[in-house]
Design a protein around this motif. Structure first.
Motif, PDB file in Angstrom:
ATOM      1  N   VAL A   2       0.843  -1.198   0.000  1.00  0.00           N
ATOM      2  CA  VAL A   2       0.000   0.000   0.000  1.00  0.00           C
ATOM      3  C   VAL A   2       0.880   1.251   0.000  1.00  0.00           C
ATOM      4  O   VAL A   2       0.660   2.186  -0.779  1.00  0.00           O
ATOM      5  CB  VAL A   2      -0.957   0.010   1.208  1.00  0.00           C
ATOM      6  N   GLU A   3       1.882   1.286   0.872  1.00  0.00           N
ATOM      7  CA  GLU A   3       2.776   2.443   0.914  1.00  0.00           C
ATOM      8  C   GLU A   3       3.479   2.641  -0.429  1.00  0.00           C
ATOM      9  O   GLU A   3       3.574   3.765  -0.941  1.00  0.00           O
ATOM     10  CB  GLU A   3       3.823   2.278   2.010  1.00  0.00           C
ATOM     11  N   LYS A   4       3.983   1.554  -1.006  1.00  0.00           N
ATOM     12  CA  LYS A   4       4.667   1.632  -2.300  1.00  0.00           C
ATOM     13  C   LYS A   4       3.744   2.219  -3.356  1.00  0.00           C
ATOM     14  O   LYS A   4       4.147   3.057  -4.181  1.00  0.00           O
ATOM     15  CB  LYS A   4       5.116   0.231  -2.718  1.00  0.00           C
ATOM     16  N   THR A   5       2.479   1.815  -3.337  1.00  0.00           N
ATOM     17  CA  THR A   5       1.512   2.320  -4.304  1.00  0.00           C
ATOM     18  C   THR A   5       1.313   3.825  -4.154  1.00  0.00           C
ATOM     19  O   THR A   5       1.244   4.552  -5.146  1.00  0.00           O
ATOM     20  CB  THR A   5       0.172   1.591  -4.130  1.00  0.00           C
ATOM     21  N   LEU A   6       1.215   4.282  -2.934  1.00  0.00           N
ATOM     22  CA  LEU A   6       0.944   5.699  -2.689  1.00  0.00           C
ATOM     23  C   LEU A   6       2.070   6.602  -3.184  1.00  0.00           C
ATOM     24  O   LEU A   6       1.848   7.798  -3.412  1.00  0.00           O
ATOM     25  CB  LEU A   6       0.694   5.939  -1.197  1.00  0.00           C
ATOM     26  N   THR A   7       3.261   6.058  -3.344  1.00  0.00           N
ATOM     27  CA  THR A   7       4.406   6.869  -3.777  1.00  0.00           C
ATOM     28  C   THR A   7       4.912   6.490  -5.167  1.00  0.00           C
ATOM     29  O   THR A   7       5.968   6.964  -5.583  1.00  0.00           O
ATOM     30  CB  THR A   7       5.564   6.727  -2.770  1.00  0.00           C
ATOM     31  N   SER A   8       4.148   5.647  -5.899  1.00  0.00           N
ATOM     32  CA  SER A   8       4.612   5.155  -7.203  1.00  0.00           C
ATOM     33  C   SER A   8       3.524   5.348  -8.253  1.00  0.00           C
ATOM     34  O   SER A   8       2.633   4.495  -8.398  1.00  0.00           O
ATOM     35  CB  SER A   8       4.993   3.671  -7.105  1.00  0.00           C
ATOM     36  N   PRO A   9       3.565   6.439  -9.008  1.00  0.00           N
ATOM     37  CA  PRO A   9       2.527   6.712 -10.010  1.00  0.00           C
ATOM     38  C   PRO A   9       2.355   5.591 -11.034  1.00  0.00           C
ATOM     39  O   PRO A   9       1.242   5.392 -11.551  1.00  0.00           O
ATOM     40  CB  PRO A   9       3.015   8.000 -10.682  1.00  0.00           C
ATOM     41  N   GLU A  10       3.417   4.853 -11.320  1.00  0.00           N
ATOM     42  CA  GLU A  10       3.332   3.799 -12.342  1.00  0.00           C
ATOM     43  C   GLU A  10       2.452   2.625 -11.924  1.00  0.00           C
ATOM     44  O   GLU A  10       2.054   1.807 -12.759  1.00  0.00           O
ATOM     45  CB  GLU A  10       4.738   3.286 -12.687  1.00  0.00           C
ATOM     46  N   LEU A  11       2.121   2.540 -10.633  1.00  0.00           N
ATOM     47  CA  LEU A  11       1.276   1.444 -10.154  1.00  0.00           C
ATOM     48  C   LEU A  11      -0.213   1.777 -10.216  1.00  0.00           C
ATOM     49  O   LEU A  11      -1.051   0.898  -9.965  1.00  0.00           O
ATOM     50  CB  LEU A  11       1.652   1.089  -8.706  1.00  0.00           C
ATOM     51  N   TRP A  12      -0.546   3.023 -10.582  1.00  0.00           N
ATOM     52  CA  TRP A  12      -1.942   3.454 -10.560  1.00  0.00           C
ATOM     53  C   TRP A  12      -2.679   3.095 -11.837  1.00  0.00           C
ATOM     54  O   TRP A  12      -2.079   2.694 -12.846  1.00  0.00           O
ATOM     55  CB  TRP A  12      -2.027   4.951 -10.258  1.00  0.00           C
ATOM     56  N   ASN A  13      -4.016   3.218 -11.755  1.00  0.00           N
ATOM     57  CA  ASN A  13      -4.924   2.873 -12.849  1.00  0.00           C
ATOM     58  C   ASN A  13      -4.769   1.414 -13.268  1.00  0.00           C
ATOM     59  O   ASN A  13      -4.829   1.066 -14.450  1.00  0.00           O
ATOM     60  CB  ASN A  13      -4.723   3.813 -14.047  1.00  0.00           C
ATOM     61  N   GLN A  14      -4.580   0.571 -12.241  1.00  0.00           N
ATOM     62  CA  GLN A  14      -4.450  -0.864 -12.456  1.00  0.00           C
ATOM     63  C   GLN A  14      -5.107  -1.613 -11.296  1.00  0.00           C
ATOM     64  O   GLN A  14      -5.344  -1.052 -10.225  1.00  0.00           O
ATOM     65  CB  GLN A  14      -2.975  -1.273 -12.538  1.00  0.00           C
ATOM     66  N   THR A  15      -5.374  -2.891 -11.540  1.00  0.00           N
ATOM     67  CA  THR A  15      -5.898  -3.785 -10.515  1.00  0.00           C
ATOM     68  C   THR A  15      -4.830  -4.831 -10.227  1.00  0.00           C
ATOM     69  O   THR A  15      -4.354  -5.504 -11.132  1.00  0.00           O
ATOM     70  CB  THR A  15      -7.191  -4.465 -10.994  1.00  0.00           C
ATOM     71  N   TRP A  16      -4.467  -4.959  -8.940  1.00  0.00           N
ATOM     72  CA  TRP A  16      -3.387  -5.849  -8.544  1.00  0.00           C
ATOM     73  C   TRP A  16      -3.924  -6.979  -7.673  1.00  0.00           C
ATOM     74  O   TRP A  16      -4.572  -6.734  -6.669  1.00  0.00           O
ATOM     75  CB  TRP A  16      -2.311  -5.085  -7.773  1.00  0.00           C
ATOM     76  N   GLU A  17      -3.643  -8.215  -8.081  1.00  0.00           N
ATOM     77  CA  GLU A  17      -3.966  -9.374  -7.251  1.00  0.00           C
ATOM     78  C   GLU A  17      -2.750  -9.672  -6.375  1.00  0.00           C
ATOM     79  O   GLU A  17      -1.637  -9.823  -6.875  1.00  0.00           O
ATOM     80  CB  GLU A  17      -4.332 -10.572  -8.124  1.00  0.00           C
ATOM     81  N   ILE A  18      -2.983  -9.728  -5.068  1.00  0.00           N
ATOM     82  CA  ILE A  18      -1.901  -9.796  -4.091  1.00  0.00           C
ATOM     83  C   ILE A  18      -1.990 -11.096  -3.297  1.00  0.00           C
ATOM     84  O   ILE A  18      -3.004 -11.376  -2.646  1.00  0.00           O
ATOM     85  CB  ILE A  18      -1.968  -8.611  -3.107  1.00  0.00           C
TER      86      ILE A  18
END
Length: 306
Positions: free
Chosen positions: A200-216
């Motif tokens: 979650v933290e990585k996502t909040l600071t990484s624009p390249e991870l946005w506008n996607q759906t991630w299965e974790i």
């Protein structure tokens, strides 16, 4: 960096839950300014020297008019609210779909830029369980909102304070036998709460991870019975196991739903226990740079705490 995080205020829902509590604590430690949506005014715990980064705002996702003030000045919404069993007032439709829709509409009016949604692995159209059906419907609302978004679909999440491993511990420690629902072969991919929080933290600071759906998911794909065996081994317990056929469990679950407000298992959960809950195990290391904790190693971190 810290000033930048302070400017990009987060509104987080579900702070009182298992996942939400861990995420709030971690984000505060990393210098994020977090406002938590609460249904009644409470003093939320905060790590030392982070209290000035934490706010609360009274509101309810099922009451749209209560969200306006809570969203004032917010840059990113982190929406974690979800339920695993229904009550007459809190149905999957009302919480997952209508509540998410209310929050999205209010966020759009308030000028929020980004929306993070915590869904669940197995969310899909025409899913058998109402939980997965309504999570999918909420996902569709998020994707159609026009906001920058990211959707997480975690498998079962475990760690201190969880409900899943606590249930397994209860099955293992109570009574002379360990009951196993069905054949026990359904594969799952438990993910350590610390790894999910880091993602979650990585996502909040990484624009390249946005506008996607991630299965974790975690690194181990284990059957339900293998997870039971691992919990028993870590706790040093050896007992015989008894498999209870699904046709026997179904009427019992139905009856319990009507007889008690908090049944040990619901029909919807029974459906989900029969469905594989696995995904690509390389997502966390390859996309998020996280070396995930295995199921047994995670259990050892807190089930054997002195």
């Amino acid at each position: 960096m810290e000033n930048h995080l302070n400017q990009n205020k987060i509104l987080l829902t579900g702070a009182s839950g298992f996942i939400g509590g861990h995420i709030v604590e971690h984000l505060l430690r990393q210098g994020f300014a977090v406002r938590c949506l609460v249904r009644r005014q409470v003093q939320l715990p905060a790590p030392p020297n982070t209290q000035d980064l934490l706010e609360t705002a009274v509101g309810d996702i099922t009451e749209p008019s209560s969200l306006t003030e809570a969203l004032s000045g917010v840059h990113t919404v982190v929406h974690l609210v979800g339920i695993i069993r229904e009550t007459p007032r809190a149905t999957f439709q009302r919480i997952h779909v209508e509540g998410t829709g209310n929050l999205l509409a209010a966020a759009t009016r308030a000028g929020v830029k980004r929306f993070f949604y915590m869904s669940g692995l197995g969310a899909r159209p025409k899913a058998r369980s109402r939980y997965h059906q309504t999570k999918w419907e909420a996902e569709e609302l998020v994707r159609a909102s026009g906001l920058q978004y990211v959707i997480f679909r975690p498998s079962v999440v475990f760690g201190p304070g969880d409900g899943f491993v606590s249930m397994l511990v209860d099955l293992v420690t109570r009574g002379p036998i360990i009951p196993i629902v069905g054949n026990g072969r359904t594969p799952m991919q438990p993910v350590w709460i610390g790894d999910l929080v880091q993602a979650v933290e990585k996502t909040l600071t990484s624009p390249e991870l946005w506008n996607q759906t991630w299965e974790i998911g975690g690194p181990n794909q284990l059957s339900f019975e293998e997870m039971i065996d691992t919990v028993a081994e870590v706790l040093g317990i050896r007992k015989p196991k008894l498999h209870i056929p699904i046709p026997v469990m179904r009427p019992a679950a139905l009856m319990l739903q009507f007889l008690t407000p908090n049944p040990p298992i619901t029909l919807d959960q029974l459906i989900m226990l029969q469905e594989p809950n696995i995904c690509d195990p390389q997502t966390l290391p390859e996309k998020f740079g996280i070396d995930p904790v295995g199921f047994r190693d995670g259990l050892l971190r807190y089930l054997r705490q002195d």
